[in-house]
Scaffold this active site. Structure first.
Site, PDB file in Angstrom:
ATOM      1  N   GLU A  51       0.869  -1.182   0.000  1.00 14.43           N
ATOM      2  CA  GLU A  51       0.000   0.000   0.000  1.00 14.43           C
ATOM      3  C   GLU A  51       0.896   1.218   0.000  1.00 14.43           C
ATOM      4  OE1 GLU A  51      -2.900   0.402   3.068  1.00 14.43           O
ATOM      5  OE2 GLU A  51      -3.835  -1.525   2.632  1.00 14.43           O
ATOM      6  N   ASP A  62      -5.624   9.483   9.430  1.00 20.24           N
ATOM      7  CA  ASP A  62      -4.287   9.020   9.784  1.00 20.24           C
ATOM      8  C   ASP A  62      -3.835   9.545  11.139  1.00 20.24           C
ATOM      9  OD1 ASP A  62      -3.920   7.632   7.380  1.00 20.24           O
ATOM     10  OD2 ASP A  62      -3.410   9.494   6.336  1.00 20.24           O
ATOM     11  N   TYR A 177     -11.058  -4.120   3.013  1.00 22.05           N
ATOM     12  CA  TYR A 177     -10.140  -3.674   4.073  1.00 22.05           C
ATOM     13  C   TYR A 177     -10.974  -3.432   5.330  1.00 22.05           C
ATOM     14  CZ  TYR A 177      -6.224  -0.969   6.109  1.00 22.05           C
ATOM     15  OH  TYR A 177      -5.195  -0.504   6.896  1.00 22.05           O
TER      16      TYR A 177
END
Length: 278
Positions: A51, A62, A177
């Site tokens: 990734e 994040d 995911y």
């Protein structure tokens, strides 16, 4: 090859009877040439899929480690165009490792969706994870990407309920995911029992492989996740090591060697997952 490369990798993992290791790094971190050295070494270190983060100024999902990595890359002049060129250079020596770009829609929108998809495919990208585009916005990028045979990989979370899940999975390709925690990347360790139950639930809705990420930092945690998931995703721990090594003055092959030695321990943990569970 695009989606086919992802499908082939998961088919090979199934044949081997083991989970995969997905490694996240930020493109251009800490600089372009060192980033290329790191990425080139990932497959040999045991990363089954890569990734590659697209640096962005407002990375809302994040945590501090990946935010810092993005800032290092941006300060070094990294752009989306340079990220595609990075993949193109990687592909000169590696035609098989699947590469997924992960990030946010704004840089792609600024690039131009049609031009981006053409250039991404030519560079050797296999799929996209765009965390801030819900399914309601599929015509913006998801459907055009799938028309170009690029996988569009969705995130499912602990709060994705039974009513929402079919919508999330509707146009998903490549793999699903699963975000193992509520929160930003690297903020907590996953509850393996809860993850196992979630993977079982997801597999009741899709035949796609399920990769699990967020909060996995050690070989032991990667092994625990790999006992039930099709792949474990490790990001913050890897980019933290890149940041530490860069702060110590390492770069190029020296930094890459340290990072990929750590990736090798993660790979060893994942490869032992099913044996440990047996």
């Amino acid at each position: 090859m695009t989606v086919a490369r992802i499908e082939a990798r998961f088919a090979a993992l199934k044949e081997e009877g083991r989970p995969g290791l997905v490694v996240f790094v930020t493109a251009g971190d800490p600089d372009l040439e060192t980033s290329l050295e790191v990425i080139k070494g990932l497959p040999a270190a045991g990363a089954d899929l890569i990734e590659l983060g697209m640096p962005f100024t407002d990375p809302m999902a994040d945590g501090p480690a990946i935010q810092a990595a993005g800032l290092r890359a941006l300060n070094g002049g990294q752009t989306l165009r340079k990220t595609l060129d990075l993949v193109r250079r990687f592909r000169e020596d590696d035609a098989t490792a699947p590469i997924i770009l992960m990030g946010y829609f704004n840089p792609i929108y600024s690039y131009g969706v049609a031009a981006f998809l053409t250039d991404a495919k030519m560079a050797g990208i296999d799929g996209l994870i765009v965390v801030d585009l819900p399914t309601e916005e599929d015509p913006e990028l998801c459907l055009p990407a799938m028309a170009e045979d690029l996988a569009f990989i969705r995130l499912a979370t602990p709060t994705t309920d039974e009513a929402r899940l079919p919508t999330v999975l509707r146009n998903t390709s490549g793999f699903v995911y699963y975000v193992s925690i509520n929160g930003i990347t690297g903020s907590a360790a996953p509850d393996t029992a809860a993850v196992s139950a979630a993977v079982t639930r997801l597999k009741g809705h899709t035949d796609l492989p399920v990769a699990v990420g967020f909060g996995i930092r050690t070989p032991e945690q990667a092994a625990a996740i790999g006992a039930t998931a099709d792949a474990a995703v490790v990001g913050s721990a890897v980019v933290s090591m890149i940041g530490t090594a860069a702060a110590e003055g390492l770069s190029g092959p020296d930094l890459a060697a340290r990072v990929n030695a750590f990736v090798a321990t993660l790979a060893e943990g994942v490869r032992g997952a099913r044996r440990s569970a047996a």
